[in-house]
Design a protein around this motif. Structure first.
Motif, PDB file in Angstrom:
ATOM      1  N   VAL A  28      52.364  43.546  72.380  1.00 38.53           N
ATOM      2  CA  VAL A  28      51.001  43.075  72.617  1.00 38.53           C
ATOM      3  C   VAL A  28      50.722  41.803  71.825  1.00 38.53           C
ATOM      4  CG1 VAL A  28      50.097  45.382  73.102  1.00 38.53           C
ATOM      5  CG2 VAL A  28      50.053  44.524  70.753  1.00 38.53           C
ATOM      6  N   THR A  29      49.852  40.996  72.378  1.00 35.08           N
ATOM      7  CA  THR A  29      49.313  39.833  71.681  1.00 35.08           C
ATOM      8  C   THR A  29      47.819  39.813  71.968  1.00 35.08           C
ATOM      9  OG1 THR A  29      49.492  38.267  73.522  1.00 35.08           O
ATOM     10  CG2 THR A  29      51.444  38.564  72.136  1.00 35.08           C
ATOM     11  N   LYS A  30      47.153  38.833  71.424  1.00 34.04           N
ATOM     12  CA  LYS A  30      45.713  38.727  71.629  1.00 34.04           C
ATOM     13  C   LYS A  30      45.380  38.519  73.105  1.00 34.04           C
ATOM     14  CE  LYS A  30      41.679  36.281  69.770  1.00 34.04           C
ATOM     15  NZ  LYS A  30      41.234  35.217  68.827  1.00 34.04           N
ATOM     16  N   LYS A  31      46.293  37.905  73.839  1.00 37.02           N
ATOM     17  CA  LYS A  31      45.989  37.527  75.217  1.00 37.02           C
ATOM     18  C   LYS A  31      46.598  38.443  76.280  1.00 37.02           C
ATOM     19  CE  LYS A  31      45.321  32.630  74.175  1.00 37.02           C
ATOM     20  NZ  LYS A  31      45.733  31.237  74.475  1.00 37.02           N
ATOM     21  N   GLY A  32      47.525  39.316  75.876  1.00 37.19           N
ATOM     22  CA  GLY A  32      48.141  40.133  76.909  1.00 37.19           C
ATOM     23  C   GLY A  32      49.132  41.134  76.367  1.00 37.19           C
ATOM     24  N   HIS A  70      54.309  47.214  69.395  1.00 38.47           N
ATOM     25  CA  HIS A  70      54.221  46.284  68.269  1.00 38.47           C
ATOM     26  C   HIS A  70      53.638  44.970  68.750  1.00 38.47           C
ATOM     27  CE1 HIS A  70      58.111  44.490  69.592  1.00 38.47           C
ATOM     28  NE2 HIS A  70      57.756  43.442  68.853  1.00 38.47           N
ATOM     29  N   ASN A  71      53.033  44.250  67.830  1.00 44.16           N
ATOM     30  CA  ASN A  71      52.404  42.978  68.164  1.00 44.16           C
ATOM     31  C   ASN A  71      53.330  41.815  67.836  1.00 44.16           C
ATOM     32  OD1 ASN A  71      51.984  43.571  65.299  1.00 44.16           O
ATOM     33  ND2 ASN A  71      50.772  41.704  65.253  1.00 44.16           N
ATOM     34  N   PHE A  84      54.262  47.853  63.687  1.00 40.39           N
ATOM     35  CA  PHE A  84      54.983  48.727  64.610  1.00 40.39           C
ATOM     36  C   PHE A  84      54.268  50.060  64.631  1.00 40.39           C
ATOM     37  CE2 PHE A  84      58.190  51.613  66.152  1.00 40.39           C
ATOM     38  CZ  PHE A  84      58.869  50.870  67.108  1.00 40.39           C
ATOM     39  N   ILE A  85      53.824  50.471  65.813  1.00 39.78           N
ATOM     40  CA  ILE A  85      52.961  51.648  65.963  1.00 39.78           C
ATOM     41  C   ILE A  85      53.631  52.671  66.858  1.00 39.78           C
ATOM     42  CG2 ILE A  85      50.700  52.430  66.816  1.00 39.78           C
ATOM     43  CD1 ILE A  85      50.106  49.186  66.381  1.00 39.78           C
ATOM     44  N   CYS A  86      53.514  53.918  66.478  1.00 40.83           N
ATOM     45  CA  CYS A  86      54.034  55.024  67.294  1.00 40.83           C
ATOM     46  C   CYS A  86      52.861  55.881  67.760  1.00 40.83           C
ATOM     47  CB  CYS A  86      55.020  55.860  66.488  1.00 40.83           C
ATOM     48  SG  CYS A  86      55.693  57.274  67.407  1.00 40.83           S
ATOM     49  N   ILE A  87      52.760  56.054  69.067  1.00 39.83           N
ATOM     50  CA  ILE A  87      51.729  56.912  69.662  1.00 39.83           C
ATOM     51  C   ILE A  87      52.415  58.173  70.172  1.00 39.83           C
ATOM     52  CG2 ILE A  87      49.989  57.103  71.466  1.00 39.83           C
ATOM     53  CD1 ILE A  87      49.785  54.024  71.414  1.00 39.83           C
ATOM     54  N   THR A  88      51.989  59.312  69.660  1.00 43.55           N
ATOM     55  CA  THR A  88      52.593  60.581  70.090  1.00 43.55           C
ATOM     56  C   THR A  88      51.753  61.206  71.205  1.00 43.55           C
ATOM     57  OG1 THR A  88      51.423  61.765  68.305  1.00 43.55           O
ATOM     58  CG2 THR A  88      53.667  61.039  67.855  1.00 43.55           C
ATOM     59  N   LEU A  89      52.439  61.853  72.140  1.00 46.05           N
ATOM     60  CA  LEU A  89      51.769  62.467  73.294  1.00 46.05           C
ATOM     61  C   LEU A  89      52.250  63.898  73.506  1.00 46.05           C
ATOM     62  CD1 LEU A  89      52.713  59.289  74.204  1.00 46.05           C
ATOM     63  CD2 LEU A  89      51.007  59.812  75.930  1.00 46.05           C
ATOM     64  N   ASN A  90      51.370  64.699  74.093  1.00 40.78           N
ATOM     65  CA  ASN A  90      51.756  66.062  74.440  1.00 40.78           C
ATOM     66  C   ASN A  90      52.385  66.079  75.831  1.00 40.78           C
ATOM     67  OD1 ASN A  90      49.653  65.995  76.343  1.00 40.78           O
ATOM     68  ND2 ASN A  90      48.217  67.064  74.988  1.00 40.78           N
ATOM     69  N   GLY A  91      52.700  67.269  76.312  1.00 34.64           N
ATOM     70  CA  GLY A  91      53.374  67.389  77.596  1.00 34.64           C
ATOM     71  C   GLY A  91      52.554  66.927  78.778  1.00 34.64           C
TER      72      GLY A  91
END
Length: 223
Positions: free
Chosen positions: A209-213, A172-173, A124-131
């Motif tokens: 996400v998976t390997k194919k899509g 998450h995958n 499980f991944i969290c990507i943080t972004l600015n404004g």
């Protein structure tokens, strides 16, 4: 057959060779032996480094923590050190490929999570972004089976607060290869959307996400 380290003349040992001629002069096995430092009872450092070298070749890059632990002579501390060396090398020599990356669609996220798409456990991944919608950082929050007790808003948003993030994208995958969101996936997403709303940090999407899509829970109408 290579001599044991204790029987190798000082001038021919990896540390002395590196100091005298630079790291480029060392073989892969010598660099690994230098990193490991010493062997274990019954196993010389050269034997252990040979096994690690084979593991690296099979992994075609950074090996997994579990793969390293299977090597006789590599414990948790050494496995972590080896993985840390690979990650530092990747960041400094290639650039992290993360900071400043602009996200305009779910497809833009895929290059940032490519290494996790075919993992055998759920990450499980969290990507943080600015404004401006630019990536600040990406982090693995949990590894293992996804459930609401493990993926708690506290764990997801603590670093986002530190980053002063305006929003986050969750990823998450699915090791199974299916792209269908589970009831748990939808429940976790709603819980995190509510938690982010209280903190003033928007959850822009949750992508499986998976390997194919991939599939976007936002596009499916779950956000």
């Amino acid at each position: 057959m290579r001599k044991k380290m204790r029987d190798t003349p000082d001038r021919d040992r990896p540390r002395e060779r590196l100091a005298a001629r630079g790291p480029q002069a060392l073989t892969n096995a010598e660099l690994i032996a230098l990193l490991i430092g010493r062997g274990t009872k019954g196993r010389d450092v050269w034997q252990v480094s040979g096994d690690v070298e084979r593991c690296l070749k099979e992994a075609k890059g950074c090996p997994s923590y579990d793969d390293l632990l299977e090597i006789d002579g590599i414990g948790s501390a050494k496995a972590c050190e080896i993985m840390a060396c690979f990650e530092l090398g990747r960041r400094y020599l290639e650039g992290d490929g993360v900071s400043g990356h602009r996200i305009a669609s779910p497809a833009d996220v895929l290059p940032l999570v490519a290494e996790w798409r075919d993992k055998k456990q759920e990450y499980f991944i969290c990507i943080t972004l600015n404004g401006a919608g630019e990536v600040i950082e990406r982090r693995v929050v949990t590894v293992g089976i996804l459930n609401q007790s493990l993926v708690h808003p506290r764990e997801v948003f603590s670093e986002a607060i530190t980053d002063r993030a305006a929003s986050v994208i969750l990823v998450h995958n699915h090791p199974s290869g299916t792209l269908d969101p589970s009831t748990q996936d939808i429940g976790i997403t709603r819980q995190l959307v509510e938690g982010g709303s209280i903190l003033g940090i928007r959850v822009l999407d949750h992508i499986i996400v998976t390997k194919k899509g991939y599939v976007s829970l936002k596009e499916l109408g779950h956000l």
